[in-house]
Design a protein around this motif. Structure first.
Motif, PDB file in Angstrom:
ATOM      1  N   GLN A 185       0.821  -1.216   0.000  1.00 12.86           N
ATOM      2  CA  GLN A 185       0.000   0.000   0.000  1.00 12.86           C
ATOM      3  C   GLN A 185       0.855   1.268   0.000  1.00 12.86           C
ATOM      4  O   GLN A 185       2.080   1.209   0.135  1.00 12.86           O
ATOM      5  CB  GLN A 185      -0.933  -0.003   1.222  1.00 12.86           C
ATOM      6  N   GLU A 186       0.174   2.409  -0.110  1.00 14.64           N
ATOM      7  CA  GLU A 186       0.839   3.720  -0.084  1.00 14.64           C
ATOM      8  C   GLU A 186       1.668   3.871   1.196  1.00 14.64           C
ATOM      9  O   GLU A 186       1.213   3.495   2.277  1.00 14.64           O
ATOM     10  CB  GLU A 186      -0.263   4.799  -0.150  1.00 14.64           C
ATOM     11  N   GLY A 187       2.873   4.386   1.058  1.00  9.47           N
ATOM     12  CA  GLY A 187       3.718   4.624   2.233  1.00  9.47           C
ATOM     13  C   GLY A 187       4.629   3.461   2.593  1.00  9.47           C
ATOM     14  O   GLY A 187       5.417   3.554   3.535  1.00  9.47           O
ATOM     15  N   MET A 193       5.953   0.510  -2.382  1.00  5.78           N
ATOM     16  CA  MET A 193       5.394   1.613  -3.179  1.00  5.78           C
ATOM     17  C   MET A 193       6.473   2.658  -3.461  1.00  5.78           C
ATOM     18  O   MET A 193       6.469   3.274  -4.526  1.00  5.78           O
ATOM     19  CB  MET A 193       4.209   2.234  -2.418  1.00  5.78           C
ATOM     20  N   TRP A 194       7.388   2.840  -2.495  1.00  6.06           N
ATOM     21  CA  TRP A 194       8.490   3.786  -2.706  1.00  6.06           C
ATOM     22  C   TRP A 194       9.346   3.324  -3.889  1.00  6.06           C
ATOM     23  O   TRP A 194       9.712   4.112  -4.762  1.00  6.06           O
ATOM     24  CB  TRP A 194       9.348   3.885  -1.437  1.00  6.06           C
ATOM     25  N   LYS A 238       7.425   3.906  -7.150  1.00  9.10           N
ATOM     26  CA  LYS A 238       7.350   5.311  -7.589  1.00  9.10           C
ATOM     27  C   LYS A 238       8.711   5.874  -7.975  1.00  9.10           C
ATOM     28  O   LYS A 238       8.799   6.703  -8.871  1.00  9.10           O
ATOM     29  CB  LYS A 238       6.754   6.172  -6.471  1.00  9.10           C
ATOM     30  N   PRO A 261       0.419  -1.567  -8.468  1.00 10.44           N
ATOM     31  CA  PRO A 261       0.762  -0.304  -7.808  1.00 10.44           C
ATOM     32  C   PRO A 261       0.191   0.915  -8.540  1.00 10.44           C
ATOM     33  O   PRO A 261      -0.192   1.885  -7.912  1.00 10.44           O
ATOM     34  CB  PRO A 261       2.302  -0.276  -7.859  1.00 10.44           C
ATOM     35  N   ASP A 283      -3.453   1.283  -7.520  1.00 15.03           N
ATOM     36  CA  ASP A 283      -3.548   1.885  -6.179  1.00 15.03           C
ATOM     37  C   ASP A 283      -3.220   3.368  -6.232  1.00 15.03           C
ATOM     38  O   ASP A 283      -3.885   4.193  -5.602  1.00 15.03           O
ATOM     39  CB  ASP A 283      -2.556   1.203  -5.212  1.00 15.03           C
ATOM     40  N   TYR A 284      -2.194   3.694  -7.012  1.00 16.75           N
ATOM     41  CA  TYR A 284      -1.739   5.084  -7.121  1.00 16.75           C
ATOM     42  C   TYR A 284      -2.848   5.954  -7.738  1.00 16.75           C
ATOM     43  O   TYR A 284      -3.123   7.062  -7.258  1.00 16.75           O
ATOM     44  CB  TYR A 284      -0.466   5.114  -7.980  1.00 16.75           C
ATOM     45  N   ASN A 287      -5.673   6.345  -5.153  1.00  7.50           N
ATOM     46  CA  ASN A 287      -5.257   7.247  -4.069  1.00  7.50           C
ATOM     47  C   ASN A 287      -5.186   8.687  -4.540  1.00  7.50           C
ATOM     48  O   ASN A 287      -5.533   9.616  -3.814  1.00  7.50           O
ATOM     49  CB  ASN A 287      -3.899   6.816  -3.505  1.00  7.50           C
ATOM     50  N   THR A 288      -4.711   8.884  -5.786  1.00  6.43           N
ATOM     51  CA  THR A 288      -4.606  10.248  -6.331  1.00  6.43           C
ATOM     52  C   THR A 288      -5.995  10.872  -6.475  1.00  6.43           C
ATOM     53  O   THR A 288      -6.209  12.025  -6.110  1.00  6.43           O
ATOM     54  CB  THR A 288      -3.914  10.222  -7.712  1.00  6.43           C
ATOM     55  N   GLU A 296      -8.230  11.579  -2.951  1.00  2.00           N
ATOM     56  CA  GLU A 296      -7.744  12.557  -1.967  1.00  2.00           C
ATOM     57  C   GLU A 296      -8.770  13.654  -1.673  1.00  2.00           C
ATOM     58  O   GLU A 296      -8.910  14.087  -0.539  1.00  2.00           O
ATOM     59  CB  GLU A 296      -6.458  13.222  -2.488  1.00  2.00           C
TER      60      GLU A 296
END
Lengths: 207, 316
Positions: free
Chosen positions: A92-94, A98-99, A102, B104, B107-108, B111-112, B115
């Protein structure tokens, strides 16, 4: 037997699934649902096989020190590290996964694809020449479609987007449909050959 | 022999071309300018179809993410724009992917977009998560009968059939729009199976280079609409701004009915849109415009040089 059993499975199941499409009977549907459970159970093994194969190919390259074996080492380290971070902290994010996505995969992927723009520009300049009538038609069509795809095209003339639309909707569509029909007929013929046991190359082997 | 301008241009080192292309792309991204976005019919059709589901609990759309990060520049803005439209107009969204690299991204994108909205997973939207490619066909076909049985769990491991969003959604009759985002021919499987066998509406969000392949399906109606590359994304961003997120004179939400006249008469300044994520595609279109013009100039210069050199050769 090594060839006959897979052949019997393919021919038998191939005809059964083809029949299922046309026979909405309970037995047919029950069989179809039973197969879906089977396919779900089989799929993790396919993933496992893929990972094992990747490991075997790259560990062999590393142990034999073949040219550029360092890239194989990087591949394996990346595979282990990414999987580990995903299993440990989730995706998940964070999370570190995910790092990585990205900050490593996203820019690397974008870089690879964006190189296209440079190659296209260079190729357009160096090789896109009106050497013949056909090349001239292609060149004019490409210019119109390129202008039609950006706001500037419509600002130059309202006919540019219309001409671009016509090129895509008429000559392009005709060519694409002809190709699709050819591919479709080819697929049907190949499928029939597999179902009837004429085409056997998917079994491997030389004979 | 002394070389003239055209000879020099013919033998121009390609690194100069690369430099000019880099500048042509980077400068408009750093200094955005306003250019009018013209909305095409395939994009309008996707917008109208999604909009027709607004506020309905017995309708949902399925977004299938079939691409990786390499084509994100073109496809991600359209995914965010569609999700924004859905969250704004209360359209139930389901998402799925069959490529591990796409999870991913999925999910991105969610999430974007979420918000700025008060939306909840399992209630307003639901991610089925990543499913192995080998299950693509069983799931695609299975969803025609029962989505809960075909997908079983969402990305958090919850039983799909128990979630509030799925209360009135059981198969393609309710989840009646599938949009596949791809840089490949992945959408054809949805056309062949979901459309032909179950009558599901299928749309495509596709990279510009793949768009030409899909025109036969648009004409035949097998695709209800298509977002083609960054241009399609920019068009959808504009439609969301003009209709879905429209505000009245007091700043209150005032979504408008779709109208071609309103699109034509509406001019949106990029500087008026505060959040950069909602204008990514339109900023990108500036770069694309300059890059296309540059390529056309290169073609023209290259051809002039070619004809001048040929004439010189013939004369000598």
């Amino acid at each position: 037997m090594k060839r006959q059993i897979p052949l019997i499975i393919v021919i038998g199941l191939g005809f059964l699934f083809a029949a299922h499409t046309f026979i909405p009977h309970k037995i047919s549907n029950d069989f179809y649902e039973w197969w879906q459970t089977w396919s779900k159970a089989i799929s993790p093994f396919a993933v496992m096989l893929g990972v094992m194969s990747l490991f075997m190919v790259h560990t062999t390259k590393i142990s034999r020190r073949v040219p550029n074996w360092q890239y194989s080492a990087i591949t394996l380290i990346a595979l282990v590290f990414t999987s580990f971070s995903g299993f440990m902290w989730g995706t998940q994010e964070g999370t570190p996964f995910m790092w990585l996505f990205k900050n490593v995969q996203m820019p690397m992927g974008a870089t690879m694809f964006s190189l296209l723009a440079f190659h296209i520009a260079s190729a357009a300049y160096k090789a896109f020449r009106a050497r013949s009538a056909e090349a001239t038609v292609l060149l004019i069509a490409a210019t119109i479609v390129m202008l039609g795809q950006v706001p500037l095209g419509a600002q130059i003339s309202k006919w540019i987007p219309e001409a671009s639309k016509w090129i895509l909707n008429v000559p392009n569509l005709a060519a694409k449909r002809a190709i699709a029909l050819g591919v479709g007929l080819g697929m049907t013929a190949t499928s029939l050959k597999i179902l009837l046991g004429i085409e056997r190359t998917y079994l491997g082997g030389g004979d | 022999m002394k070389k003239n301008f055209f000879d020099l241009m013919q033998s121009l080192d390609r690194r100069w071309i690369y430099l000019m292309v880099a500048l042509a792309i980077v400068m408009p991204l750093i200094i955005p300018f306003n250019s009018k976005t013209y909305v095409t019919e395939p994009t309008e059709n996707v917008y109208k179809k999604i909009d027709s589901f607004s506020g309905r609990k017995d309708r949902a759309i399925l977004m299938c993410f079939s691409h990786d990060a390499s084509t994100m520049a073109e496809l991600f803005p359209m995914e965010v724009a569609i999700l924004r439209h859905c969250f704004e107009k209360k359209v139930q969204v389901l998402t799925i992917c069959f490529m591990p690299q796409a999870k991913p991204l999925m999910d991105y994108a969610i999430n974007t977009a979420k918000e700025d909205y008060n939306v909840q997973s399992g209630v307003d939207y639901l991610s089925f998560g990543y499913k192995p490619w080998s299950l693509f066909l069983p799931i695609l076909l299975g969803m025609g009968d029962d989505i809960g049985k075909a997908v079983e769990t969402d990305d958090q491991g919850r039983k799909v059939e128990n979630l509030p969003i799925m209360k009135e959604i059981s198969n393609y009759n309710e989840m009646n729009l599938v949009i596949d985002f791809a840089a490949s021919a992945a959408v054809y499987s949805w056309i062949i199976y979901a459309r032909a066998r179950f009558g599901a509406n299928v749309a495509a969000g596709i990279t510009a280079v793949m768009a030409a392949d899909n025109y036969p399906y648009l004409q035949s109606g097998q695709l209800v609409g298509m977002l083609s590359g960054l241009k399609g994304a920019a068009e959808y961003e504009k439609l969301v701004d003009v209709f879905a997120t429209h505000r009245d004179e007091y700043g209150n939400p005032d979504p408008r009915e779709f109208s071609k006249e309103v699109i034509k008469s509406t001019w949106i300044k990029l500087s008026d849109i505060e959040n950069r994520k909602y204008k990514t595609a339109r900023i990108g279109m500036n770069a694309q415009t300059v890059a296309h013009v540059m390529i056309i100039i290169f073609i023209i210069l290259g051809n002039i040089g070619y004809f001048v050199s040929r004439k010189k050769k013939k004369a000598s």
